[in-house]
Design a protein around this motif. Structure first.
Motif, PDB file in Angstrom:
ATOM      1  N   TRP A  19      -1.269   6.067 -10.605  1.00  0.00           N
ATOM      2  CA  TRP A  19      -2.390   5.981  -9.749  1.00  0.00           C
ATOM      3  C   TRP A  19      -2.666   7.305  -8.928  1.00  0.00           C
ATOM      4  CZ3 TRP A  19      -5.189   2.330 -11.446  1.00  0.00           C
ATOM      5  CH2 TRP A  19      -4.750   1.166 -11.891  1.00  0.00           C
ATOM      6  N   GLN A  80      -9.307   1.670 -15.267  1.00  0.00           N
ATOM      7  CA  GLN A  80     -10.000   0.659 -14.292  1.00  0.00           C
ATOM      8  C   GLN A  80     -11.511   0.512 -14.987  1.00  0.00           C
ATOM      9  OE1 GLN A  80      -9.291   3.734 -13.197  1.00  0.00           O
ATOM     10  NE2 GLN A  80     -11.049   4.570 -12.352  1.00  0.00           N
ATOM     11  N   CYS A 103      -3.465   5.177 -16.475  1.00  0.00           N
ATOM     12  CA  CYS A 103      -3.702   6.164 -15.458  1.00  0.00           C
ATOM     13  C   CYS A 103      -4.933   5.923 -14.917  1.00  0.00           C
ATOM     14  CB  CYS A 103      -3.713   7.557 -16.020  1.00  0.00           C
ATOM     15  SG  CYS A 103      -4.463   8.917 -15.048  1.00  0.00           S
ATOM     16  N   SER A 105      -7.816   6.112 -10.990  1.00  0.00           N
ATOM     17  CA  SER A 105      -7.704   6.166  -9.404  1.00  0.00           C
ATOM     18  C   SER A 105      -7.824   5.140  -8.450  1.00  0.00           C
ATOM     19  CB  SER A 105      -9.204   6.902  -9.318  1.00  0.00           C
ATOM     20  OG  SER A 105     -10.366   6.335  -9.881  1.00  0.00           O
ATOM     21  N   SER A 106      -8.000   3.951  -9.022  1.00  0.00           N
ATOM     22  CA  SER A 106      -7.877   2.978  -8.386  1.00  0.00           C
ATOM     23  C   SER A 106      -7.297   1.537  -8.873  1.00  0.00           C
ATOM     24  CB  SER A 106      -9.161   2.696  -7.488  1.00  0.00           C
ATOM     25  OG  SER A 106      -9.526   1.366  -6.915  1.00  0.00           O
ATOM     26  N   ALA A 107      -6.738   0.816  -8.375  1.00  0.00           N
ATOM     27  CA  ALA A 107      -6.706  -0.704  -8.849  1.00  0.00           C
ATOM     28  C   ALA A 107      -7.312  -1.771  -8.425  1.00  0.00           C
ATOM     29  CB  ALA A 107      -4.891  -1.042  -9.007  1.00  0.00           C
ATOM     30  N   ARG A 124       5.402   1.663 -11.493  1.00  0.00           N
ATOM     31  CA  ARG A 124       4.210   2.292 -10.521  1.00  0.00           C
ATOM     32  C   ARG A 124       4.575   3.649 -10.142  1.00  0.00           C
ATOM     33  NH1 ARG A 124       1.684   3.254  -5.812  1.00  0.00           N
ATOM     34  NH2 ARG A 124      -0.425   2.614  -5.597  1.00  0.00           N
ATOM     35  N   ALA A 126       2.793   7.413  -8.141  1.00  0.00           N
ATOM     36  CA  ALA A 126       1.484   7.920  -7.607  1.00  0.00           C
ATOM     37  C   ALA A 126       1.433   9.223  -7.550  1.00  0.00           C
ATOM     38  CB  ALA A 126       1.351   7.207  -6.271  1.00  0.00           C
TER      39      ALA A 126
END
Length: 386
Positions: A19, A80, A103, A105-107, A124, A126
């Protein structure tokens, strides 16, 4: 091209999520780390639409890969955008023993849609903006003004670059992902961040400026945190006291250059209140990136009394490291009052003032005064948090 600190090492068959905010370099990092891996980029509209209509075609595509490629982690970018694809990933992990790096930008959209987050089967990671040890010939003023998103730090037109990023990426990402439906109110909220950044968050005041409820404002802040656009720093309190602020957090955007654009700040020289605030933000981002990349779990908080005495950052559950950031070159006794008050009350193992000076020194009562470069050398050398 920067050599990134984040090291993604995966045993055979292990999957992972990566992320990070947009343009921090996630795709570049994965291409360099796994150059022979098969890659599915959901920013490709045609591919995204295919998987949206028929996510079950992913196993067909994966099983058609050469055996050597199936032994490598399979990369899926912007996962996502098609939450349903995670069920197929889960099936391929369980049935075929394959590994994936997913990969995005937001979960938040995945969580809200009750998407399959693989039930602990994926590690996980980041990725943060660039950090001080990753940038040869690091230029502090360039970093504070341009920010540390790789293309922004190198930009010849940083103001236009930042304006485009904030308008086209950050605001639109929230709207595109369906995280809020009230676009005008959220736009006003984003403008109100100029007065909230790095300060105690007063939800009622922000709500009044935006024309929405305090509950909605809290949700907006949570959206920024969940989409990795910002972070909340909570107050430190080891015991109940009427004299200590214990409820109101502080909010910081994820990048010092983005914060500068939102707040309308431009720093011409390494002095003054704006420089001090930006340096504080930069130091926080380095601490958070260090904690993430070195897989530490210490808490980062701040301490403030209702009379105004403050310590910028308190690290660890028990407050073992206290850090104050000052933009001047030689902080005097007046500027050390807040840190000394914290030391008197909580007795941390280390008390440090980060400044813009040229040489380290230590006060008679044991407070280290470190130029920001020396502080970062010690931080990344594992000499601040043990």
């Amino acid at each position: 091209m920067y050599a990134r600190t984040l090291n993604i090492e995966l045993p055979p068959g292990q999957s992972a999520f990566l992320w990070g905010p947009r343009k921090t370099g996630k795709s570049t990092l994965l291409r360099r780390r796994f150059p022979l891996s098969a890659r599915f980029d959901l920013l490709d509209t045609r591919l995204m639409l295919e998987f949206t209509r028929a996510p079950w075609t992913l196993p067909e595509r994966v099983r058609a890969l050469a055996p050597a490629q199936r032994k490598l982690p399979i990369l899926i970018d912007e996962v996502q955008k098609v939450p349903a694809i995670l069920d197929e990933v889960h099936r391929l992990i369980e049935d075929d023993g394959l590994g994936f790096v997913l990969c995005g930008s937001s979960a938040r959209k995945l969580k809200r849609g009750r998407a399959n987050l693989l039930g602990g089967r994926a590690w996980r990671f980041a990725l943060h903006p660039l950090t001080w040890p990753e940038v040869p010939g690091f230029d502090l003023l360039r970093a504070l003004n341009n920010g540390l998103i790789p293309s922004h730090y190198d930009s010849a037109s940083p103001r236009r670059t930042l304006a485009g990023y904030v308008d086209d990426h950050l605001r639109e990402e929230v709207f595109e992902e369906g995280l809020t439906r009230n676009a005008p109110a959220f736009a006003r909220f984003f403008e109100a961040l100029a007065f909230s950044h790095g300060e105690l968050v007063n939800y009622s005041n922000v709500a009044r400026d935006c024309g929405v409820s305090s509950k909605t404002v809290k949700e907006y802040f949570q959206i920024l945190v969940d989409t990795l656009i910002g972070v909340m720093v909570e107050p430190f309190s080891r015991r109940r006291s009427r004299a200590i602020i214990t409820k109101a957090p502080k909010f910081y955007l994820f990048d010092v250059g983005v914060a500068g654009h939102v707040t309308g700040r431009r720093i011409e020289r390494a002095a003054g209140p704006d420089f001090g605030r930006a340096l504080e933000h930069f130091v926080l981002m380095e601490i958070l990136a260090y904690r993430s990349y070195r897989e530490h779990d210490f808490r980062v908080r701040f301490w403030r009394t209702k009379s105004g005495l403050e310590c910028d950052f308190v690290l660890g559950r028990e407050g073992g490291v206290a850090i104050e950031v000052k933009g001047g070159a030689n902080p005097g006794s007046r500027e050390l009052r807040g840190l000394r008050a914290f030391v008197d009350e909580h007795g941390p193992r280390r008390a440090i003032v980060v400044c813009n000076g040229s040489a380290p020194r230590r006060t008679a009562d044991g407070i280290w005064i470190l130029p920001w470069e020396r502080f970062l050398e010690r931080l990344w050398g594992d000499g601040i948090v043990e």
